[in-house]
Design an enzyme around this catalytic site. Structure first.
Site, PDB file in Angstrom:
ATOM      1  N   ASP A 122      40.453  38.193  46.211  1.00 40.99           N
ATOM      2  CA  ASP A 122      41.442  38.793  45.322  1.00 40.99           C
ATOM      3  C   ASP A 122      42.784  39.007  46.021  1.00 40.99           C
ATOM      4  O   ASP A 122      42.836  39.403  47.189  1.00 40.99           O
ATOM      5  CB  ASP A 122      40.902  40.133  44.815  1.00 40.99           C
ATOM      6  CG  ASP A 122      41.667  40.667  43.625  1.00 40.99           C
ATOM      7  OD1 ASP A 122      42.177  39.857  42.837  1.00 40.99           O
ATOM      8  OD2 ASP A 122      41.740  41.903  43.473  1.00 40.99           O
ATOM      9  N   HIS A 123      43.867  38.742  45.313  1.00 36.89           N
ATOM     10  CA  HIS A 123      45.234  39.007  45.788  1.00 36.89           C
ATOM     11  C   HIS A 123      45.477  38.499  47.207  1.00 36.89           C
ATOM     12  O   HIS A 123      45.942  39.231  48.081  1.00 36.89           O
ATOM     13  CB  HIS A 123      45.553  40.506  45.697  1.00 36.89           C
ATOM     14  CG  HIS A 123      45.734  40.986  44.296  1.00 36.89           C
ATOM     15  ND1 HIS A 123      46.814  40.632  43.515  1.00 36.89           N
ATOM     16  CD2 HIS A 123      44.960  41.781  43.524  1.00 36.89           C
ATOM     17  CE1 HIS A 123      46.701  41.192  42.326  1.00 36.89           C
ATOM     18  NE2 HIS A 123      45.579  41.887  42.298  1.00 36.89           N
TER      19      HIS A 123
ATOM     20  N   GLY B  13      45.094  50.404  39.403  1.00 41.34           N
ATOM     21  CA  GLY B  13      44.808  51.788  39.759  1.00 41.34           C
ATOM     22  C   GLY B  13      44.838  52.728  38.571  1.00 41.34           C
ATOM     23  O   GLY B  13      44.879  52.305  37.404  1.00 41.34           O
TER      24      GLY B  13
ATOM     25  N   ASN C 163      39.634  42.370  35.763  1.00 41.66           N
ATOM     26  CA  ASN C 163      39.427  43.049  37.039  1.00 41.66           C
ATOM     27  C   ASN C 163      39.275  44.549  36.817  1.00 41.66           C
ATOM     28  O   ASN C 163      40.162  45.197  36.241  1.00 41.66           O
ATOM     29  CB  ASN C 163      40.598  42.786  37.976  1.00 41.66           C
ATOM     30  CG  ASN C 163      40.599  41.382  38.541  1.00 41.66           C
ATOM     31  OD1 ASN C 163      40.037  40.458  37.960  1.00 41.66           O
ATOM     32  ND2 ASN C 163      41.244  41.215  39.682  1.00 41.66           N
TER      33      ASN C 163
END
Length: 293
Positions: free
Chosen positions: A77-78, A174, A223
């Site tokens: 991821d990322h 978040g 996600n």
């Protein structure tokens, strides 16, 4: 069974449902989520990074993934550098999410095109991002900034050959400060323009009905991380771990992860969608080992 992420996403996109991409922080997370996936016959995607010993942590996911009869993908991821993406491929990830969303369009395209060639040559799926999904803690700004343009998204997909596209339509990473507002009209336009599986980052706290709706509109991967951490926090606060009850800590954590996994399978619509017969799982946590003997 461990499979390329494209296999999972293409089926989800065609069936108009989504598949949650969930944390793989440690063995407890992996085993609990896979137990839920096996029991509910749901495909699942694990998110990972190259922090720490990537060979070991990715091997943990791969080992347990091959103990269940549901499709499992492992997505880096990322990943923000070329080197990081290569490590993900070398350590056995079946997908890389090459995040170049803060770059100008042409540079984003150039880097993703190069990485797509490498990933596809290795049989690994690749996810790009256009627009930029910011932070929930700065939602008043990030929630309305750098949203994905449908015309640019079409061009991006054509030029890069990515298997999936992460889009910015009003979600954020978040916990939110404020109420998330998703731009469904923009999502519909992006889906029509691109015709490939879309990805929603920042699924936690974005509203169950909102998530379910996006999964009928082209979002094949959602996600979700913060929801798991908050569920664990709530469960631990409610528990009594004094004295010998301390042996129940990891079972409590495992239960919270499993229950959250089952919930997000239902929200995204992938419950029961796994090909083949699920069952025979060898990933369940051994409750006896957590008891005092």
């Amino acid at each position: 069974m461990l499979v390329p992420m494209k296999e999972i996403l293409d089926a989800a996109y065609a069936g108009k449902y989504g598949v949650p991409a969930v944390p793989s922080f440690n063995e407890v997370f992996v085993r609990a989520s896979l137990e839920a996936a096996s029991e509910s016959k749901s495909p699942i995607i694990f998110l990972t990074s190259n922090r720490g010993d990537a060979y070991w942590s990715h091997d943990v996911v791969k080992y347990f993934a091959n103990q269940v009869n549901v499709p499992v993908a492992l997505c880096l991821d990322h990943s923000r550098t070329y080197e990081d993406c290569i490590v993900g491929i070398r350590t056995g990830c079946t997908a890389i999410m090459a995040d170049r969303s803060t770059l100008l369009f042409d540079e984003n395209v150039a880097q993703l095109l190069e990485l797509a060639k490498v990933a596809h040559a290795a049989g690994v799926s690749i996810e790009g991002e256009l627009g930029h999904v910011g932070q929930g803690s700065n939602y008043a700004v990030d929630g309305v900034s750098a949203l994905t343009d449908p015309a640019e998204a079409k061009k991006y997909v054509e030029l890069t050959g990515v298997d999936a596209l992460a889009v910015a339509i009003g979600t954020a990473h978040g916990a939110y400060t404020g109420v998330p507002k998703l731009d469904f009209e923009r999502l519909a336009d992006i889906n029509k323009a691109c015709g490939i599986p879309l990805v929603l980052h920042g699924g936690s706290g974005s509203g169950d009905d909102n998530i379910s709706r996006t999964c009928t509109m082209g979002v094949a991967k959602v996600n979700i991380v913060t929801d798991f951490l908050q569920a664990i926090n709530t469960a631990l606060k409610a528990g009594d771990f004094s004295g010998n009850n301390g042996h129940q800590i990891f079972m409590t954590i495992s239960k919270a992860i499993k229950e959250t996994s089952l919930r997000v399978f239902d929200i995204t619509g992938c419950t029961g969608k796994a090909a083949g017969k699920a069952g025979g799982s060898k990933v369940g946590n051994d409750e006896e080992s957590t008891q005092e003997k």
